[in-house]
Motif scaffolding. Structure first.
Motif, PDB file in Angstrom:
ATOM      1  N   LEU A  51       1.039  -1.153   0.183  1.00 60.46           N
ATOM      2  CA  LEU A  51       0.133   0.057   0.114  1.00 60.46           C
ATOM      3  C   LEU A  51       0.997   1.071   0.188  1.00 60.46           C
ATOM      4  O   LEU A  51       1.457   1.437   1.096  1.00 60.46           O
ATOM      5  N   ASP A  52       1.099   1.879  -1.024  1.00 60.21           N
ATOM      6  CA  ASP A  52       1.835   2.988  -1.357  1.00 60.21           C
ATOM      7  C   ASP A  52       1.176   4.233  -1.072  1.00 60.21           C
ATOM      8  O   ASP A  52       0.388   4.891  -1.800  1.00 60.21           O
ATOM      9  N   LEU A  53       1.355   4.868   0.070  1.00 59.24           N
ATOM     10  CA  LEU A  53       0.619   6.131   0.589  1.00 59.24           C
ATOM     11  C   LEU A  53       1.599   7.422   0.532  1.00 59.24           C
ATOM     12  O   LEU A  53       1.336   8.150   1.185  1.00 59.24           O
ATOM     13  N   ARG A  54       2.795   7.147  -0.401  1.00 58.81           N
ATOM     14  CA  ARG A  54       3.867   8.221  -0.199  1.00 58.81           C
ATOM     15  C   ARG A  54       3.076   9.547  -0.784  1.00 58.81           C
ATOM     16  O   ARG A  54       3.817  10.756  -0.395  1.00 58.81           O
ATOM     17  N   ALA A  55       2.086   9.332  -1.429  1.00 53.97           N
ATOM     18  CA  ALA A  55       1.541  10.782  -1.910  1.00 53.97           C
ATOM     19  C   ALA A  55       0.322  11.122  -1.440  1.00 53.97           C
ATOM     20  O   ALA A  55      -0.233  11.898  -1.824  1.00 53.97           O
ATOM     21  N   PRO A  82       4.557   4.779   3.980  1.00 59.73           N
ATOM     22  CA  PRO A  82       3.822   6.102   4.276  1.00 59.73           C
ATOM     23  C   PRO A  82       4.641   7.233   4.012  1.00 59.73           C
ATOM     24  O   PRO A  82       5.742   7.323   3.637  1.00 59.73           O
ATOM     25  N   SER A  83       3.442   8.182   3.475  1.00 56.87           N
ATOM     26  CA  SER A  83       4.220   9.808   3.621  1.00 56.87           C
ATOM     27  C   SER A  83       4.644  10.082   4.917  1.00 56.87           C
ATOM     28  O   SER A  83       4.072   9.597   5.979  1.00 56.87           O
ATOM     29  N   ARG A  84       5.065  11.226   4.959  1.00 57.52           N
ATOM     30  CA  ARG A  84       5.331  11.925   6.289  1.00 57.52           C
ATOM     31  C   ARG A  84       4.178  12.264   7.023  1.00 57.52           C
ATOM     32  O   ARG A  84       4.066  11.885   8.384  1.00 57.52           O
ATOM     33  N   ARG A  88       3.144  10.293  10.593  1.00 58.20           N
ATOM     34  CA  ARG A  88       2.820  11.183  11.767  1.00 58.20           C
ATOM     35  C   ARG A  88       1.514  10.542  12.425  1.00 58.20           C
ATOM     36  O   ARG A  88       1.400  10.313  13.644  1.00 58.20           O
ATOM     37  N   VAL A  89       0.452  10.387  11.600  1.00 55.13           N
ATOM     38  CA  VAL A  89      -0.739  10.106  12.190  1.00 55.13           C
ATOM     39  C   VAL A  89      -0.573   8.524  12.604  1.00 55.13           C
ATOM     40  O   VAL A  89      -1.199   8.244  13.830  1.00 55.13           O
TER      41      VAL A  89
END
Length: 104
Positions: A51-55, A82-84, A88-89
Motif C-alpha cells: 500500500l503505497d501512501l507516499r503521495a 507512508p508519507s510523512r 505522523r498519524v
C-alpha cells in the motif's frame, strides 16, 4: 468534475505483478475515500500487498481503520509505504511500530 486543471483530491490505482498487488494512493484519505482505498486493495486476490501512501497528503481515523482491516485480512503480507503525514498519524495512533509499516 475536474475544472481548471486542478489535481484530483484522491486517487487509488492497483498494479498487479504476479502474486504481488501494489495499490498507489494519492491525495486525501478520509471518511469519504477510505472505503475506496480498501476496496481497491481487496479487489484482486494476492499473496503480497504493498500500500503505497507516499503521495497521501491527509490521513484520518477512517484511513487508519482501513489500513488495520487490511493488516487483519492479510497478516504478514502487507507493507505500507507512508508519507510523512501518514507516518505522523500512525505514530500518534500508537501504530508506528507495526511490522507492516515500512521504516525507510
Amino acid at each position: 468534475m475536474n475544472q481548471g486543471g486542478a489535481a484530483p483530491v484522491f486517487t487509488a490505482r492497483a498494479e498487479v505483478d504476479g502474486d504481488h498487488l501494489r495499490v498507489v494512493v494519492s491525495g486525501e484519505v478520509d471518511m469519504a475515500t477510505a472505503e475506496t482505498m480498501l476496496r481497491t486493495a481487496l479487489r484482486e486476490p494476492t499473496r503480497r500487498l504493498t500500500l503505497d501512501l507516499r503521495a497521501v497528503t491527509f490521513f484520518d481515523s477512517a484511513a487508519v481503520h482501513a489500513v488495520l482491516q487490511l493488516a487483519e485480512r492479510l497478516p504478514g503480507a502487507l507493507t505500507v509505504l507512508p508519507s510523512r503525514q501518514v507516518r505522523r498519524v500512525l505514530d500518534i495512533s500508537g501504530l508506528g511500530d507495526q511490522d507492516w509499516l515500512d521504516r525507510a
